[in-house]
Motif scaffolding. Structure first.
Motif, PDB file in Angstrom:
ATOM      1  N   ARG A  19      39.462  45.438  36.928  1.00  0.00           N
ATOM      2  CA  ARG A  19      38.674  44.237  36.686  1.00  0.00           C
ATOM      3  C   ARG A  19      38.943  43.677  35.291  1.00  0.00           C
ATOM      4  NH1 ARG A  19      32.498  45.075  37.927  1.00  0.00           N
ATOM      5  NH2 ARG A  19      32.550  46.271  35.974  1.00  0.00           N
ATOM      6  N   THR A  22      42.537  42.061  35.012  1.00  0.00           N
ATOM      7  CA  THR A  22      42.740  40.776  35.677  1.00  0.00           C
ATOM      8  C   THR A  22      41.855  39.671  35.121  1.00  0.00           C
ATOM      9  OG1 THR A  22      41.167  41.419  37.408  1.00  0.00           O
ATOM     10  CG2 THR A  22      43.504  41.844  37.826  1.00  0.00           C
ATOM     11  N   SER A  23      41.006  40.005  34.156  1.00  0.00           N
ATOM     12  CA  SER A  23      40.190  38.974  33.508  1.00  0.00           C
ATOM     13  C   SER A  23      41.052  38.161  32.549  1.00  0.00           C
ATOM     14  CB  SER A  23      39.036  39.625  32.738  1.00  0.00           C
ATOM     15  OG  SER A  23      39.536  40.361  31.620  1.00  0.00           O
ATOM     16  N   ASP A  24      40.560  37.005  32.144  1.00  0.00           N
ATOM     17  CA  ASP A  24      41.288  36.187  31.163  1.00  0.00           C
ATOM     18  C   ASP A  24      41.514  36.981  29.880  1.00  0.00           C
ATOM     19  OD1 ASP A  24      41.344  34.090  32.940  1.00  0.00           O
ATOM     20  OD2 ASP A  24      39.642  33.030  32.040  1.00  0.00           O
ATOM     21  N   LEU A  25      40.494  37.695  29.437  1.00  0.00           N
ATOM     22  CA  LEU A  25      40.612  38.516  28.236  1.00  0.00           C
ATOM     23  C   LEU A  25      41.703  39.561  28.395  1.00  0.00           C
ATOM     24  CD1 LEU A  25      39.712  39.873  25.587  1.00  0.00           C
ATOM     25  CD2 LEU A  25      37.904  41.022  26.905  1.00  0.00           C
ATOM     26  N   ARG A  27      44.293  39.764  30.536  1.00  0.00           N
ATOM     27  CA  ARG A  27      45.644  39.200  30.650  1.00  0.00           C
ATOM     28  C   ARG A  27      46.156  38.736  29.292  1.00  0.00           C
ATOM     29  NH1 ARG A  27      43.598  37.034  35.645  1.00  0.00           N
ATOM     30  NH2 ARG A  27      43.020  35.120  34.559  1.00  0.00           N
ATOM     31  N   SER A  28      45.279  38.150  28.493  1.00  0.00           N
ATOM     32  CA  SER A  28      45.691  37.596  27.199  1.00  0.00           C
ATOM     33  C   SER A  28      46.126  38.692  26.232  1.00  0.00           C
ATOM     34  CB  SER A  28      44.542  36.783  26.605  1.00  0.00           C
ATOM     35  OG  SER A  28      44.884  36.330  25.312  1.00  0.00           O
ATOM     36  N   TYR A  29      45.272  39.702  26.019  1.00  0.00           N
ATOM     37  CA  TYR A  29      45.640  40.699  25.010  1.00  0.00           C
ATOM     38  C   TYR A  29      46.769  41.599  25.498  1.00  0.00           C
ATOM     39  CZ  TYR A  29      43.421  45.024  26.776  1.00  0.00           C
ATOM     40  OH  TYR A  29      43.113  46.148  27.488  1.00  0.00           O
ATOM     41  N   GLN A  31      49.289  40.693  27.381  1.00  0.00           N
ATOM     42  CA  GLN A  31      50.529  39.953  27.179  1.00  0.00           C
ATOM     43  C   GLN A  31      50.954  39.994  25.715  1.00  0.00           C
ATOM     44  OE1 GLN A  31      52.642  38.513  29.567  1.00  0.00           O
ATOM     45  NE2 GLN A  31      53.955  38.495  27.753  1.00  0.00           N
ATOM     46  N   PRO A 201      37.379  38.584  21.137  1.00  0.00           N
ATOM     47  CA  PRO A 201      36.826  38.011  22.356  1.00  0.00           C
ATOM     48  C   PRO A 201      35.384  37.551  22.120  1.00  0.00           C
ATOM     49  CG  PRO A 201      37.734  40.207  22.745  1.00  0.00           C
ATOM     50  CD  PRO A 201      37.675  40.017  21.276  1.00  0.00           C
ATOM     51  N   ALA A 208      30.000  37.742  32.545  1.00  0.00           N
ATOM     52  CA  ALA A 208      31.303  38.238  32.083  1.00  0.00           C
ATOM     53  C   ALA A 208      31.120  39.373  31.082  1.00  0.00           C
ATOM     54  CB  ALA A 208      32.105  37.099  31.463  1.00  0.00           C
TER      55      ALA A 208
END
Length: 258
Positions: A19, A22-25, A27-29, A31, A201, A208
């Protein structure tokens, strides 16, 4: 927000990690950590504390066609899940192992990563020494860790906010300040530390935040540990439930070179 109900049951560890990933948080960190690894074709990469194998496929793609990825985890349940997910990927190996005593030869890896692992280990210094041992000269380690003492949750009663953060830092997370400590600890283990990237974050949606922080469960534990009275715990949760909501914590990505 008045109808919001906090998640009270502890999620399955694999479900929780998936979970977050796959969250925006997530995926961002993740990457950003992948970018900082600077992977090349042919590299041998270690994912230390690989969990259910969330990041193994991306690592394998980055070093293909001649590289190799080894995921290691101390939890056999996680190892089994990671092996199931990487079935058929010849370049990926998953092993049951302890980061304090890696079953790997000296100078055998080009890259290594740890993602929210060192906050939980018994001895980060020993773990960093082992990672330094198995990296080749010029090899790179990328670590991502929160500093839980920076956790800030807005509430009209500042004493409750401080009590909540103290509980998390003192009772919930073994190495709560590891984020800020990593550059010093890595240098002591023989690494150079060219880059430290703070990521903060910000949560403005209580749903969320709850999915990551487990707000009600953590508050219940704080009450049981006498950081909150029963009345204070209820007042704390009532405000978080009704909003407006704000929380933030600093997460550090630390690049270390052998």
């Amino acid at each position: 927000m008045s109808s919001f109900t906090f998640e009270t049951a502890e999620p399955d560890p694999v479900t929780y990690l998936d979970r977050l990933a796959t969250s925006d948080l997530g995926r961002s960190y993740k990457q950003r950590m992948l970018d900082e690894l600077d992977l090349r074709t042919g590299h041998r990469v270690l994912d230390l504390g690989c969990g259910p194998g969330t990041d193994l496929d991306a690592l394998a793609q980055a070093v293909a066609p001649t590289g190799a990825v080894t995921g290691l985890d101390h939890d056999q349940h996680m190892v089994d899940a990671a092996r199931a997910r990487t079935t058929g990927r010849a370049a990926v190996e998953v092993r049951h192992a302890d980061v304090h005593d890696l079953p790997l030869p000296d100078r055998s890896a080009d890259r290594a990563r740890t993602d929210r692992v060192l906050q939980h280990v018994a001895d980060p210094v020993t773990a960093l020494g082992e990672i330094r041992r198995v990296l080749r000269p010029g090899g790179r380690l990328v670590m991502g860790e929160p500093d839980w003492e920076t956790l800030a949750v807005d509430h009209p009663d500042h004493d409750l906010t401080r009590a909540y953060t103290r509980h998390v830092a003192e009772r919930v997370v073994r190495n709560a300040a590891i984020g800020r400590q990593l550059p010093r600890l890595a240098a002591a283990a023989g690494f150079t530390v060219p880059t430290v990237i703070p990521v903060t974050p910000v949560f403005r949606d209580v749903r969320a935040a709850d999915s990551v922080l487990g707000l009600e469960r953590t508050t219940r534990r704080a009450r049981e540990a006498d950081y909150f009275t029963v009345e204070a715990a209820e007042a704390w949760l009532n405000h978080l439930r009704k909003g407006p909501f704000f929380a933030a914590v600093t997460f550090y990505i630390v690049v270390a070179e052998a």
